[in-house]
Design a protein around this motif. Sequence first.
Motif, PDB file in Angstrom:
ATOM      1  N   UNK A   2       0.255  -2.404 -17.436  1.00 49.46           N
ATOM      2  CA  UNK A   2      -0.721  -1.990 -16.406  1.00 49.46           C
ATOM      3  C   UNK A   2      -0.251  -0.726 -15.700  1.00 49.46           C
ATOM      4  N   UNK A  56       2.239  -3.426  -7.280  1.00 45.14           N
ATOM      5  CA  UNK A  56       1.255  -4.241  -7.983  1.00 45.14           C
ATOM      6  C   UNK A  56       1.312  -5.657  -7.413  1.00 45.14           C
ATOM      7  N   UNK A  57       0.357  -5.969  -6.559  1.00 45.35           N
ATOM      8  CA  UNK A  57       0.387  -7.310  -5.960  1.00 45.35           C
ATOM      9  C   UNK A  57      -0.267  -8.315  -6.900  1.00 45.35           C
ATOM     10  N   UNK A  58       0.377  -9.459  -7.057  1.00 46.76           N
ATOM     11  CA  UNK A  58      -0.154 -10.522  -7.902  1.00 46.76           C
ATOM     12  C   UNK A  58      -0.177 -11.830  -7.112  1.00 46.76           C
ATOM     13  N   UNK A  59      -0.830 -12.816  -7.670  1.00 46.27           N
ATOM     14  CA  UNK A  59      -1.013 -14.097  -6.984  1.00 46.27           C
ATOM     15  C   UNK A  59      -0.940 -15.163  -8.070  1.00 46.27           C
ATOM     16  N   UNK A  83       0.833  -1.204   0.000  1.00 47.44           N
ATOM     17  CA  UNK A  83       0.000   0.000   0.000  1.00 47.44           C
ATOM     18  C   UNK A  83       0.870   1.259   0.000  1.00 47.44           C
ATOM     19  N   UNK A 130       2.465   1.613  -3.337  1.00 43.16           N
ATOM     20  CA  UNK A 130       1.620   1.383  -4.505  1.00 43.16           C
ATOM     21  C   UNK A 130       2.140   0.254  -5.388  1.00 43.16           C
ATOM     22  N   UNK A 160       2.452  -6.372 -16.599  1.00 45.14           N
ATOM     23  CA  UNK A 160       2.500  -5.488 -15.430  1.00 45.14           C
ATOM     24  C   UNK A 160       3.042  -4.107 -15.815  1.00 45.14           C
TER      25      UNK A 160
END
Lengths: 727, 727
Positions: free
Chosen positions: A308, A169-172, A164, A167, A305
């Motif tokens: 994005x 970019x969280x991915x899974x 957070x 900022x 990403x």
Amino acid sequence: MRFLFLNLLSPLFSKPYYRHLLNLRHSLPLSYTTTMDAVEEALRKTLASKQASLEAQANAVRDLKASKASKPDLDAAIELLNALKLDKASTERKLLDAVGGANGGNGVSNEVFRQLVNNTLERRLFYIPSFKIYRGVAGLYDYGPPGCAVKSNVLAFWRQHFVLEENMLEVDCSCVTPEVVLKASGHVEKFTDLMVKDEKTGTCFRADHLLKDFCKEKLEKDLSLTVEKVVELKHVLAMLDDLSAEELGAKIKEYGITSPETKNPLSDPYPFNLMFQTSIGPSAASTGYMRPETAQGIFVNFRDLYYYNGNKLPFAAAQIGQAFRNEISPRQGLLRVREFTLAEIEHFVDPEDKSHPKFVDVANLEFLMFPREEQISGQQAKKLCIGEAVSKGIVNNETLGYFLGRVYLFLTHLGIDKERLRFRQHLANEMAHYAADCWDAEIECSYGWIECVGIADRSAFDLRAHTEKSGVPLVAQEKFSEPREVEKLVITPVKKELGLAFKGTQKMIVEALEAMNEKEAMEMKAALETKGELEFHVCTLGKAVSIKSNMVSISKVIKKEHQRVFTPSVIEPSFGIGRIIYCLYEHSFHTRPSKAGDEQLNVFRFPPLVAPIKCTVFPLVQNPKYEEVAKKISKSLTFGGISHKIDITGNSIGKRYARTDELGVPFAITVDSDTSVTIRERDSKDQIRVNVEEVASVVKAVTDGHITWANAQSRYPSHSSVSVDEE
Amino acid sequence: MRFLFLNLLSPLFSKPYYRHLLNLRHSLPLSYTTTMDAVEEALRKTLASKQASLEAQANAVRDLKASKASKPDLDAAIELLNALKLDKASTERKLLDAVGGANGGNGVSNEVFRQLVNNTLERRLFYIPSFKIYRGVAGLYDYGPPGCAVKSNVLAFWRQHFVLEENMLEVDCSCVTPEVVLKASGHVEKFTDLMVKDEKTGTCFRADHLLKDFCKEKLEKDLSLTVEKVVELKHVLAMLDDLSAEELGAKIKEYGITSPETKNPLSDPYPFNLMFQTSIGPSAASTGYMRPETAQGIFVNFRDLYYYNGNKLPFAAAQIGQAFRNEISPRQGLLRVREFTLAEIEHFVDPEDKSHPKFVDVANLEFLMFPREEQISGQQAKKLCIGEAVSKGIVNNETLGYFLGRVYLFLTHLGIDKERLRFRQHLANEMAHYAADCWDAEIECSYGWIECVGIADRSAFDLRAHTEKSGVPLVAQEKFSEPREVEKLVITPVKKELGLAFKGTQKMIVEALEAMNEKEAMEMKAALETKGELEFHVCTLGKAVSIKSNMVSISKVIKKEHQRVFTPSVIEPSFGIGRIIYCLYEHSFHTRPSKAGDEQLNVFRFPPLVAPIKCTVFPLVQNPKYEEVAKKISKSLTFGGISHKIDITGNSIGKRYARTDELGVPFAITVDSDTSVTIRERDSKDQIRVNVEEVASVVKAVTDGHITWANAQSRYPSHSSVSVDEE
């Protein structure tokens, strides 16, 4: 010995690629990487000379006996012999203390402390050996309720502090990974440990573990070692991770190491891949592995990403997830496991600009750092200001420095003791050849200094590897606001002339000419202009040929470029969540005497942020009115998202405190009226009195860190009650 | 056909155990489980009679032509023929509409809608096919940044709604699982799908998929089917999951089904285990699997968890984690995948008391339920009050009913449309023999009704299976406050007499006597007392023997018992998180026309709870002063834990709204002054004006659900600005 010494420092021995892949898997036993310390050396020498005196005196006594000397003479000689024995024993004790370190001299108390912590952890279900009713599986552990809560608190804070705040970019991504991806990353070929087999029983061992155990045992228990032998063994330990299969095998033979239980001979060491292998789909043709790290999932998604993120650098992607490593023989309890949670960040940055806009926010932080130089020269870690470390070039760049600072804040905020946290720089032989710089956050616990976070500048290695294997360019563009003029070298071989002169080998010569770098080309140009001819070595032909000025034209032209295309560098902070949590358990663990003084009570002093249960609610005595109030408070706490526990057993308040102290519960609400109640803080044991209506929001504010306990104390009247308090 | 019909309903066909294991893996195409509906049947009959009239008229025309009839007669006959053709075509269209259902009549628009949603999801990186640059792997998907955020919001709410609210014991267990555990659970033997191979290419298919495709295609496209054939095909579809390998193979042969692409013949169906297999440790001797569900981790830890809960029932354990299923040929995009996140609850309860203290809290909820009876009698799901459903015995017990209610609240709170959510009870043949009752929460989406949560009363099956295999009793005790007197049957064979009478077979007779149940024993006692002798059948001998009154003594004694030891029942709500999220995407997706009316803009109407990004911050125009304010607001939002995005590009506000609407961002802060700013709500497009200092806390309050948007509107002045608004 000398040979070994030289060899160990030679780059031939270093397997930096391999070293990187095993990232987070081992921590160098640092006490062994430095040369023998002065105290130890002096003691060993003293001991040797005392041993010599002792032997001389023993011989003298024997001689006196043989020559039937007088009793007073003999007695005097024996008395001296005994004195020498005592003296030697005292030196031996000193030496034992000196060499023991974390695992020797203090070893017993470390061992006892660890037992105490682990017993409490297992008894209170912080963790459970997986599949316990089936006698378990080595290296697999479950998190029981409090452990699971601690873990999700740590991960929630990680998300707040890194994802957070920056900022990211969280991915899974998938755990099941097809072979092609792990071939590109090098894991299929190189993610191995060297294994030896008991030649009779077939039991497998890690070759380096056996050698390590042998050396440590010798060093700690064999006081008759010569100084030279000590240096040799210490160097073997220091370079353990860098030994090839052949070298490891040779050492095992040289030292006569056998299978630990059976004493059977051992096989030669051979590589064993540490990934869990499986097949994807029904046909068995498609090999897959359980991912050994989460990072590859981010690298293969780089292009999407980057898009994005609006095709802008720098940006960071992050991932929390399971990783799997099929250890040969897991040891060190919760620190070396076969399945674990990683939290990884891949920060992509322009290799020509690794500055960080928020570096100023951390620049004044001071913490224990252990740069390469200090390690080599045998010094200790020391407090450094990160701003200074970057400006002096100790830390390679601002972005790397920024993450060191952020990791320091993250760990200390969780409750890691800042005096037992250091950032150790990788030595040249530990680091991958492509890496710009690499630091490990190491936390000291009863097992020694444990690598818990690796922070590496991995340059463009990973993106390039996947670009090559997949054919999909993983690159970034910098669009110039105005086209830039760039000087470009143009080499134009004149094929006709070359063909006439070198029939058959023309192609190789053309390629060699085109492959010249700027310096070579400009030298050739100058030579051709002045002499009209020169000898040119063509590697692929293995000989030189004579190049004349009509065979090639070399010039520089000015071209306009609208953008720069490049492979970003990646800076990777990688967190071993389970290791951090284990160290946190040790750092938070304390004992305090019971009120009667007859026993030691265990307390986990977790900060509220980490505590698995934030608060307990106790009616002071069993009374329906108080139970009603307790339930009302419980409802408000649930609404506020505060985990808590009601205890309406009739146990004494002291007993109830003791029970929850072991779970590290920071606050206890005691209901002793239906209008106001008390809140007790675990460590100070101070209490304040708060209205029933307000109590949940006060606990929430302190727990969420919006106010401190001191703030709360200044706002509400303190409550002192001897009858209510402790044990 | 009649034979098949009977067979399909016979219990011999049902494989309830298998059925349970595949829980969450399929949703019955419900339109096929009911008998053909009246409309369709009427249409098919009409069509058949129209076809007959048409053929008759065609014959009449042919006869007229052959007999060289007058032109007016012939014209009139042809006119009638054409009218009949038109009439038949119209009936065909009606029938096509009627049989198409979700995948037929509305199929096209469903297909288009799904494409539109999925394009948006993939373009905005809600998900990414895993390892895309390597051409991906079927059935593996990554969550990109917004998808990952939605997932962690859903999981955080799951923890709040279930774990915290019910004080559940959350655990986190290994994915890697040794074979013994999955043998006990039945997965090694029975967790299989039936597979067929293309006999020439070796390509594998799921046998039931091929049969299903064949039947659906026939039903939807072949309008000439007889009513009997339609009934047959529908029954094959309804019973697809229950067909044995032999039955499936027979049907495939009967219908002449071949390999889809090549039309080659297919092998007989054979079982393929759906678990990813691996080996644990270096020796390859120790087989392991990636867990196919998280539940087993909880069951094997039951004893410790029960102890942790103070040896009290009921209690629930919960787990969120990855599960793995090596699908033969994954279809249905994000709904049928090889790796997915499950959230499972195992609520352990005394089988003699399944009441729930909080049932009253949900008893008045009304939602769509689809009990067994309604399904069998071909009715639709209907709104029922859960309190009534339990009291009428439609739902087996209060605890099961409580979870139905809680699941309803959970899903609708996330944003699932309550009109497209129903709870469907398992039919007798779907349910495991040991299960007391089982309901699926099914959500309707473009693929039909999808099973997203299974809520099953699994009785004591799982704990008993692990008790048996491990030898560790997984039981609970109820301690009686006072010892209870229990009447016990005592059977004492007199071995001496039996030995004399039945040399050699004495042992079997003793065992048979001891194994008698109460009824048998009391009958024997009565017979011996009156007749002194009776014939007693001994199974193990395969014959009857004569027992005399001196050979056995039978009596009833009163014993005191201090506790009752029993295996708890388990009620299991099991959530397929990925499926819920996918349905949520479809239910949240809307389009609205752009201001110019020239295009449709996509909006995800996520509730703030779920939205991946809660808020955007836009300076109205590019201006350093406004950017400063935007950064200040961003800092406050970060502190409050509110995910957000600053957009300082110079794009029009309309364009920026459109871009964030596609990510489902519920609030937008526009900075148009340095003292106050506006907040715009996505769906109403209403705006309010709030001070810069307050804005972050207002957004946080609305996002966390502490106030509603309507509350916020009543507290702050509304702002209307045509120039600032939309497209």
